[in-house]
Design a protein around this motif. Structure first.
Motif, PDB file in Angstrom:
ATOM      1  N   LEU A  87       0.832  -1.218   0.000  1.00  0.00           N
ATOM      2  CA  LEU A  87       0.000   0.000   0.000  1.00  0.00           C
ATOM      3  C   LEU A  87       0.862   1.263   0.000  1.00  0.00           C
ATOM      4  O   LEU A  87       0.332   2.381   0.066  1.00  0.00           O
ATOM      5  CB  LEU A  87      -0.934   0.010   1.216  1.00  0.00           C
ATOM      6  N   GLY A  88       2.173   1.100  -0.031  1.00  0.00           N
ATOM      7  CA  GLY A  88       3.064   2.265  -0.028  1.00  0.00           C
ATOM      8  C   GLY A  88       3.153   2.939   1.335  1.00  0.00           C
ATOM      9  O   GLY A  88       3.766   4.002   1.456  1.00  0.00           O
ATOM     10  N   ALA A  89       2.545   2.328   2.359  1.00  0.00           N
ATOM     11  CA  ALA A  89       2.572   2.952   3.690  1.00  0.00           C
ATOM     12  C   ALA A  89       3.973   2.880   4.292  1.00  0.00           C
ATOM     13  O   ALA A  89       4.400   3.799   5.003  1.00  0.00           O
ATOM     14  CB  ALA A  89       1.557   2.276   4.611  1.00  0.00           C
ATOM     15  N   SER A  90       4.698   1.806   3.996  1.00  0.00           N
ATOM     16  CA  SER A  90       6.063   1.693   4.511  1.00  0.00           C
ATOM     17  C   SER A  90       6.941   2.777   3.897  1.00  0.00           C
ATOM     18  O   SER A  90       7.700   3.454   4.606  1.00  0.00           O
ATOM     19  CB  SER A  90       6.624   0.303   4.178  1.00  0.00           C
ATOM     20  N   MET A  91       6.849   2.954   2.574  1.00  0.00           N
ATOM     21  CA  MET A  91       7.682   3.970   1.934  1.00  0.00           C
ATOM     22  C   MET A  91       7.262   5.380   2.345  1.00  0.00           C
ATOM     23  O   MET A  91       8.087   6.282   2.404  1.00  0.00           O
ATOM     24  CB  MET A  91       7.638   3.829   0.416  1.00  0.00           C
ATOM     25  N   THR A 108      15.158   2.919   2.443  1.00  0.00           N
ATOM     26  CA  THR A 108      13.985   2.317   1.796  1.00  0.00           C
ATOM     27  C   THR A 108      13.331   1.341   2.775  1.00  0.00           C
ATOM     28  O   THR A 108      13.661   1.353   3.975  1.00  0.00           O
ATOM     29  CB  THR A 108      14.315   1.692   0.431  1.00  0.00           C
ATOM     30  N   VAL A 109      12.389   0.544   2.279  1.00  0.00           N
ATOM     31  CA  VAL A 109      11.573  -0.297   3.173  1.00  0.00           C
ATOM     32  C   VAL A 109      12.403  -1.322   3.944  1.00  0.00           C
ATOM     33  O   VAL A 109      13.382  -1.849   3.452  1.00  0.00           O
ATOM     34  CB  VAL A 109      10.466  -1.044   2.406  1.00  0.00           C
ATOM     35  N   PHE A 110      11.951  -1.622   5.122  1.00  0.00           N
ATOM     36  CA  PHE A 110      12.555  -2.640   5.977  1.00  0.00           C
ATOM     37  C   PHE A 110      12.209  -4.042   5.460  1.00  0.00           C
ATOM     38  O   PHE A 110      13.048  -4.942   5.457  1.00  0.00           O
ATOM     39  CB  PHE A 110      12.017  -2.457   7.393  1.00  0.00           C
ATOM     40  N   GLY A 111      10.977  -4.213   5.016  1.00  0.00           N
ATOM     41  CA  GLY A 111      10.541  -5.514   4.516  1.00  0.00           C
ATOM     42  C   GLY A 111      10.258  -6.495   5.634  1.00  0.00           C
ATOM     43  O   GLY A 111      10.504  -6.208   6.804  1.00  0.00           O
ATOM     44  N   PRO A 112       9.721  -7.674   5.266  1.00  0.00           N
ATOM     45  CA  PRO A 112       9.289  -8.638   6.294  1.00  0.00           C
ATOM     46  C   PRO A 112      10.317  -9.719   6.611  1.00  0.00           C
ATOM     47  O   PRO A 112      10.012 -10.624   7.377  1.00  0.00           O
ATOM     48  CB  PRO A 112       8.060  -9.273   5.645  1.00  0.00           C
ATOM     49  N   PHE A 113      11.514  -9.664   6.062  1.00  0.00           N
ATOM     50  CA  PHE A 113      12.412 -10.832   6.141  1.00  0.00           C
ATOM     51  C   PHE A 113      13.599 -10.668   7.080  1.00  0.00           C
ATOM     52  O   PHE A 113      14.452 -11.549   7.150  1.00  0.00           O
ATOM     53  CB  PHE A 113      12.908 -11.210   4.742  1.00  0.00           C
ATOM     54  N   PHE A 254       7.295  -0.279  -4.046  1.00  0.00           N
ATOM     55  CA  PHE A 254       7.627   1.136  -4.288  1.00  0.00           C
ATOM     56  C   PHE A 254       8.940   1.562  -3.622  1.00  0.00           C
ATOM     57  O   PHE A 254       9.115   2.715  -3.255  1.00  0.00           O
ATOM     58  CB  PHE A 254       6.471   2.050  -3.831  1.00  0.00           C
ATOM     59  N   GLY A 255       9.868   0.587  -3.461  1.00  0.00           N
ATOM     60  CA  GLY A 255      11.068   0.853  -2.673  1.00  0.00           C
ATOM     61  C   GLY A 255      12.265   1.390  -3.447  1.00  0.00           C
ATOM     62  O   GLY A 255      13.259   1.792  -2.838  1.00  0.00           O
ATOM     63  N   VAL A 256      12.197   1.405  -4.784  1.00  0.00           N
ATOM     64  CA  VAL A 256      13.384   1.766  -5.573  1.00  0.00           C
ATOM     65  C   VAL A 256      13.634   3.276  -5.556  1.00  0.00           C
ATOM     66  O   VAL A 256      12.703   4.065  -5.716  1.00  0.00           O
ATOM     67  CB  VAL A 256      13.235   1.283  -7.031  1.00  0.00           C
ATOM     68  N   LYS A 257      14.891   3.639  -5.329  1.00  0.00           N
ATOM     69  CA  LYS A 257      15.342   5.021  -5.527  1.00  0.00           C
ATOM     70  C   LYS A 257      16.577   4.953  -6.421  1.00  0.00           C
ATOM     71  O   LYS A 257      17.421   4.058  -6.259  1.00  0.00           O
ATOM     72  CB  LYS A 257      15.683   5.663  -4.185  1.00  0.00           C
TER      73      LYS A 257
END
Lengths: 298, 298
Positions: A87-91, A108-113, A254-257
């Motif tokens: 949902l882009g909430a993390s970014m 960028t995002v932390f992710g679930p892993f 949506f994590g790419v910069k």
């Protein structure tokens, strides 16, 4: 069905009154920040329900979705982080916490892993043993945004293998492709691993069903996660992305910069760094990590 | 930390751009309604994160909260409905689906305690056997909003006991205080139960912790749940509340409407309805349920 003006006014006023009553229920919250967060959450949540005229069946579906997400979540699977990610909430959380202008490396995002308890390794160690994929040598430096090398910075790394799976996604498998290490006196760190592949986020649960129902791809471009901590600097949570990956412009989360996309060089078999002899092609990547000072907006 | 105008513009534009990209990811959603709902959800969710400048620690806390809510939820406990209820989201959903003006009985929250498989009973039966509380005789009529009695309407009822607990809150206990029955040819239904008490919503989980942290009470005024279905009318989900209850103006889930507050009469021991002989005081309540026609906004 059309509505006359009086009825519209009655309806709008009744709905606004409900929102006001719920916000007022937080008026005596002893923590002013919690009061601010909850009041805003209620106003936006109610605004969403009003704007889309949410049906009872849709509300039922939302409750069932959250319940499924909760039940599929365990120590190795975090469906709520996936949901926040897609949902882009993390970014957006990353964005509102980022300085507007900075010489520091972007987050960028932390992710679930990420998992606690990854092995502590020395520089130069191989964390890719037993993993599918081309051997890959990672060399990095950690410095302040003003250019000063940072010794003793803690670097956590984690990444998927060549099949696009993290260690924790293999039932009963050992930890692999992840480690904690520290920068040396020159602010450098290095390790061997395998080159990560693009992969779909876990899509056999409710978030996957949501992506499927909305016609979205679950794919993420290939990347390696880094979390870098130093007592006097802001903790950085970021990735590097493999330059040339076909999914770079359509990351499911949506994590790419642009600044985080780096070239991975491919080398012929032979002797590689740290004395390793390779009988197959291998790759290498260098990265330069700059940490912002510890003040949140400088 | 103050920010200059240029930096503010960069920041606002960067955040708006992220929201636009996430909304755009739903542009090819094959279901137009799902696209509308997801786009609005993303805009409101992002708006919330931007408005409060959500910190990473607060995001972590939100993920942990949802995870706990998921793990405490099972067939007898529904923490996500509780969460929706205490945030007023359930009542807002009821509000946006209610006709502006109507002679039909008003709706209120569904709550987390309905279960499938309640016993089918005949009119006049006692569903309060073994429950703590004063015997209570409930007599109701179901009619159309235009006054026509409705035979064969399906009436589901469920309520707490005198201790404020539902049957499903007693570990391993039998179903009690809940039933399904049908109106007779005159549109009437009746049953014996026990008079419900005010109670706290389950507050030993994350929703309880939220109420506690925000200084809110978990109490709900005493009530009986009704769900009334008839093929030609709109399904009604509502309660009746016990007139005089001290929590009527501070319901934790914002469910009270004046029209749903009804008097419960107390009677001396002796012979009651349906030939029941009572050795203790008992109470009775009458209610008149009017169903709207099946068109959503009439």
């Amino acid at each position: 069905v059309s509505e006359n003006v009086d009825d519209t006014l009655v309806r709008v006023s009744r709905e606004a009154d409900l929102t006001d009553r719920v916000v007022a229920s937080f008026a005596t919250c002893p923590d002013p920040r919690l009061r601010e967060v909850m009041s805003s959450l209620v106003r936006h949540l109610h605004g969403f329900i009003r704007d889309v005229r949410l049906t009872q069946a849709e509300w039922d579906a939302a409750i069932a979705f959250l319940t499924r997400a909760g039940h599929i979540t365990d120590e190795r699977r975090q469906e709520f982080i996936l949901l926040s990610d897609v949902l882009g909430a993390s970014m957006m959380t990353v964005a509102v916490n980022a300085p507007t202008r900075s010489d520091a490396t972007e987050a960028t995002v932390f992710g679930p892993f990420f998992v606690e308890g990854a092995p502590l390794i020395s520089n130069g160690a191989d964390i890719g043993a037993g993993m599918a994929g081309r051997p890959c040598y990672v060399h990095g430096t950690v410095r302040s945004a003003t250019g000063y090398p940072l010794a003793g910075a803690r670097v956590d790394v984690w990444a998927a293998d060549d099949e696009g799976f993290y260690d924790v996604q293999y039932e009963g498998g050992p930890l692999a492709g992840r480690a904690r290490l520290y920068t040396d006196d020159a602010g450098c760190f290095d390790y061997w691993t395998v080159e990560p592949a693009a992969y779909p986020i876990p899509h056999d649960g409710p978030v996957g069903d949501l992506l499927s129902a909305t016609g979205r791809s679950p794919m993420r471009p290939a990347h390696i996660h880094f979390m870098v901590c130093h007592p006097e600097y802001r903790t950085l949570i970021t990735h590097i992305f493999v330059d040339g990956d076909e999914w770079l412009d359509k990351d499911a989360v949506f994590g790419v910069k642009d600044s985080l996309v780096v070239p991975f060089s491919v080398h012929e078999p032979g002797r590689g760094p740290r004395g390793r002899v390779l009988r197959e092609p291998w790759s290498s990547v260098s990265l330069d990590i700059a940490l912002a000072s510890d003040s949140p907006h400088v």
